[in-house]
Write a protein that holds these residues in place. Structure first.
Motif, PDB file in Angstrom:
ATOM      1  N   GLU A 184       0.803  -1.225   0.000  1.00  0.00           N
ATOM      2  CA  GLU A 184       0.000   0.000   0.000  1.00  0.00           C
ATOM      3  C   GLU A 184       0.837   1.275   0.000  1.00  0.00           C
ATOM      4  O   GLU A 184       0.278   2.376   0.014  1.00  0.00           O
ATOM      5  N   THR A 185       2.160   1.150  -0.016  1.00  0.00           N
ATOM      6  CA  THR A 185       2.989   2.346   0.018  1.00  0.00           C
ATOM      7  C   THR A 185       3.374   2.772  -1.388  1.00  0.00           C
ATOM      8  O   THR A 185       3.445   1.945  -2.307  1.00  0.00           O
ATOM      9  N   SER A 186       3.624   4.049  -1.551  1.00  0.00           N
ATOM     10  CA  SER A 186       4.056   4.590  -2.844  1.00  0.00           C
ATOM     11  C   SER A 186       5.559   4.838  -2.869  1.00  0.00           C
ATOM     12  O   SER A 186       6.063   5.460  -3.807  1.00  0.00           O
ATOM     13  N   LEU A 187       6.270   4.344  -1.869  1.00  0.00           N
ATOM     14  CA  LEU A 187       7.705   4.609  -1.777  1.00  0.00           C
ATOM     15  C   LEU A 187       8.535   3.695  -2.673  1.00  0.00           C
ATOM     16  O   LEU A 187       9.730   3.923  -2.851  1.00  0.00           O
ATOM     17  N   PHE A 188       7.917   2.643  -3.227  1.00  0.00           N
ATOM     18  CA  PHE A 188       8.624   1.722  -4.101  1.00  0.00           C
ATOM     19  C   PHE A 188       8.185   1.921  -5.551  1.00  0.00           C
ATOM     20  O   PHE A 188       6.992   2.045  -5.827  1.00  0.00           O
ATOM     21  N   THR A 189       9.141   1.926  -6.461  1.00  0.00           N
ATOM     22  CA  THR A 189       8.859   2.048  -7.886  1.00  0.00           C
ATOM     23  C   THR A 189       9.547   0.920  -8.627  1.00  0.00           C
ATOM     24  O   THR A 189      10.767   0.749  -8.516  1.00  0.00           O
ATOM     25  N   LYS A 190       8.775   0.125  -9.383  1.00  0.00           N
ATOM     26  CA  LYS A 190       9.365  -0.973 -10.147  1.00  0.00           C
ATOM     27  C   LYS A 190      10.295  -0.409 -11.211  1.00  0.00           C
ATOM     28  O   LYS A 190       9.938   0.515 -11.948  1.00  0.00           O
ATOM     29  N   LEU A 191      11.498  -0.961 -11.285  1.00  0.00           N
ATOM     30  CA  LEU A 191      12.488  -0.498 -12.245  1.00  0.00           C
ATOM     31  C   LEU A 191      12.430  -1.339 -13.517  1.00  0.00           C
ATOM     32  O   LEU A 191      11.965  -2.475 -13.514  1.00  0.00           O
ATOM     33  N   GLU A 192      12.914  -0.766 -14.592  1.00  0.00           N
ATOM     34  CA  GLU A 192      12.988  -1.494 -15.855  1.00  0.00           C
ATOM     35  C   GLU A 192      14.097  -2.539 -15.803  1.00  0.00           C
ATOM     36  O   GLU A 192      14.957  -2.519 -14.928  1.00  0.00           O
ATOM     37  N   ARG A 193      14.066  -3.438 -16.748  1.00  0.00           N
ATOM     38  CA  ARG A 193      15.069  -4.502 -16.888  1.00  0.00           C
ATOM     39  C   ARG A 193      15.124  -5.413 -15.658  1.00  0.00           C
ATOM     40  O   ARG A 193      16.096  -5.416 -14.920  1.00  0.00           O
ATOM     41  N   PRO A 194      14.072  -6.219 -15.429  1.00  0.00           N
ATOM     42  CA  PRO A 194      14.124  -7.185 -14.328  1.00  0.00           C
ATOM     43  C   PRO A 194      15.188  -8.241 -14.593  1.00  0.00           C
ATOM     44  O   PRO A 194      15.636  -8.433 -15.727  1.00  0.00           O
ATOM     45  N   LYS A 195      15.586  -8.926 -13.555  1.00  0.00           N
ATOM     46  CA  LYS A 195      16.548 -10.025 -13.690  1.00  0.00           C
ATOM     47  C   LYS A 195      15.801 -11.268 -14.155  1.00  0.00           C
ATOM     48  O   LYS A 195      14.724 -11.595 -13.636  1.00  0.00           O
ATOM     49  N   SER A 196      16.349 -11.961 -15.138  1.00  0.00           N
ATOM     50  CA  SER A 196      15.707 -13.181 -15.645  1.00  0.00           C
ATOM     51  C   SER A 196      16.510 -14.404 -15.230  1.00  0.00           C
ATOM     52  O   SER A 196      17.743 -14.367 -15.176  1.00  0.00           O
ATOM     53  N   TYR A 197      15.798 -15.474 -14.936  1.00  0.00           N
ATOM     54  CA  TYR A 197      16.407 -16.753 -14.591  1.00  0.00           C
ATOM     55  C   TYR A 197      15.779 -17.832 -15.463  1.00  0.00           C
ATOM     56  O   TYR A 197      14.544 -17.969 -15.491  1.00  0.00           O
ATOM     57  N   THR A 198      16.609 -18.575 -16.181  1.00  0.00           N
ATOM     58  CA  THR A 198      16.115 -19.593 -17.099  1.00  0.00           C
ATOM     59  C   THR A 198      16.657 -20.961 -16.723  1.00  0.00           C
ATOM     60  O   THR A 198      17.852 -21.124 -16.461  1.00  0.00           O
ATOM     61  N   ARG A 199      15.752 -21.935 -16.698  1.00  0.00           N
ATOM     62  CA  ARG A 199      16.150 -23.325 -16.462  1.00  0.00           C
ATOM     63  C   ARG A 199      15.202 -24.229 -17.258  1.00  0.00           C
ATOM     64  O   ARG A 199      13.979 -24.043 -17.212  1.00  0.00           O
ATOM     65  N   ASP A 200      15.798 -25.205 -17.944  1.00  0.00           N
ATOM     66  CA  ASP A 200      15.025 -26.191 -18.718  1.00  0.00           C
ATOM     67  C   ASP A 200      14.035 -25.520 -19.669  1.00  0.00           C
ATOM     68  O   ASP A 200      12.890 -25.953 -19.831  1.00  0.00           O
ATOM     69  N   GLY A 201      14.470 -24.424 -20.284  1.00  0.00           N
ATOM     70  CA  GLY A 201      13.639 -23.744 -21.261  1.00  0.00           C
ATOM     71  C   GLY A 201      12.556 -22.858 -20.674  1.00  0.00           C
ATOM     72  O   GLY A 201      11.757 -22.279 -21.417  1.00  0.00           O
ATOM     73  N   PHE A 202      12.503 -22.756 -19.355  1.00  0.00           N
ATOM     74  CA  PHE A 202      11.473 -21.938 -18.705  1.00  0.00           C
ATOM     75  C   PHE A 202      12.137 -20.728 -18.058  1.00  0.00           C
ATOM     76  O   PHE A 202      13.138 -20.865 -17.338  1.00  0.00           O
ATOM     77  N   THR A 203      11.607 -19.540 -18.312  1.00  0.00           N
ATOM     78  CA  THR A 203      12.176 -18.292 -17.805  1.00  0.00           C
ATOM     79  C   THR A 203      11.231 -17.615 -16.830  1.00  0.00           C
ATOM     80  O   THR A 203      10.025 -17.494 -17.109  1.00  0.00           O
ATOM     81  N   ARG A 204      11.775 -17.197 -15.716  1.00  0.00           N
ATOM     82  CA  ARG A 204      11.024 -16.388 -14.756  1.00  0.00           C
ATOM     83  C   ARG A 204      11.769 -15.071 -14.537  1.00  0.00           C
ATOM     84  O   ARG A 204      12.997 -15.010 -14.698  1.00  0.00           O
ATOM     85  N   TYR A 205      11.000 -14.060 -14.179  1.00  0.00           N
ATOM     86  CA  TYR A 205      11.570 -12.730 -13.978  1.00  0.00           C
ATOM     87  C   TYR A 205      11.389 -12.290 -12.527  1.00  0.00           C
ATOM     88  O   TYR A 205      10.377 -12.594 -11.890  1.00  0.00           O
TER      89      TYR A 205
END
Length: 205
Positions: free
Chosen positions: A151-172
């Motif tokens: 509920e706070t406005s003090l956090f802002t999502k930044l561009e370019r998340p970190k990606s992790y890929t294993r066995d052809g599946f990618t999560r950010y």
């Protein structure tokens, strides 16, 4: 939390070694004192930076104190330390911090005669990445910490998340910028609430 001095390697290239060592010692001592006052645990020194933890206990409480400690440290460097350095003709320093939330396992790593405690876990690893992502005077966190405060406005999502890929599946996994100046007015009251106790004691009767 990881907090360090940005571009300190460049300073060590140009400035006298004794001056660099004295400055790093003084500031790291200040970082440690700040963490302790905010109920955290200094877990290790990394060159010109400090690795610290806040917990166990209530997740929001620990994260709040960690954020407050980071804000207090950056503000102290900017408003108190740097003016004194400039008065002495010493180039000012720059600081930054990175944080995330999650479990950490402590493992004694090494040989029987030479070992140390090594904190292992995604939260610690990503907090280090957040620190490297942060520019001077910035606090960057991972999404697990930011999601503790929906509920706070003090956090802002930044561009370019970190990606992790294993066995052809990618999560950010996302980085968040934290507007730390909004924490400063509450820092002293948080420290008073602790009364010298670790943050894990908050809320315990």
């Amino acid at each position: 939390m990881f907090i360090d001095l940005r571009d300190f390697t460049g300073r060590s290239f140009w400035d006298p070694q004794d001056q660099v060592a004295d400055l790093a010692h003084a500031i790291l001592a200040g970082f440690i004192e700040t963490v302790l006052r905010h109920g955290g645990y200094p877990l290790g020194l990394r060159g010109d930076g400090l690795f610290a933890g806040f917990g166990p206990g209530d997740a929001q409480v620990g994260a709040s104190f960690a954020l407050a400690a980071g804000a207090f440290a950056l503000n102290a460097i900017d408003k108190n330390v740097n003016p004194r350095l400039e008065q002495r003709g010493i180039r000012p320093v720059q600081a930054r911090a990175g944080l995330d939330f999650g479990d950490i396992t402590f493992v004694r790593t090494g040989s029987p005669g030479h070992s140390e405690i090594n904190p292992v876990g995604f939260a610690a690893n990503f907090a280090a990445k957040c620190e490297k992502r942060a520019k001077s005077w910035e606090v960057v966190t991972g999404e697990n910490l930011a999601k503790l405060f929906p509920e706070t406005s003090l956090f802002t999502k930044l561009e370019r998340p970190k990606s992790y890929t294993r066995d052809g599946f990618t999560r950010y996994y996302n980085y968040y910028g934290y507007k730390w100046s909004g924490t400063l007015p509450h820092s002293e009251s948080l420290v008073e609430e602790l009364a010298g106790q670790p943050v894990s004691a908050v809320g315990i009767g």
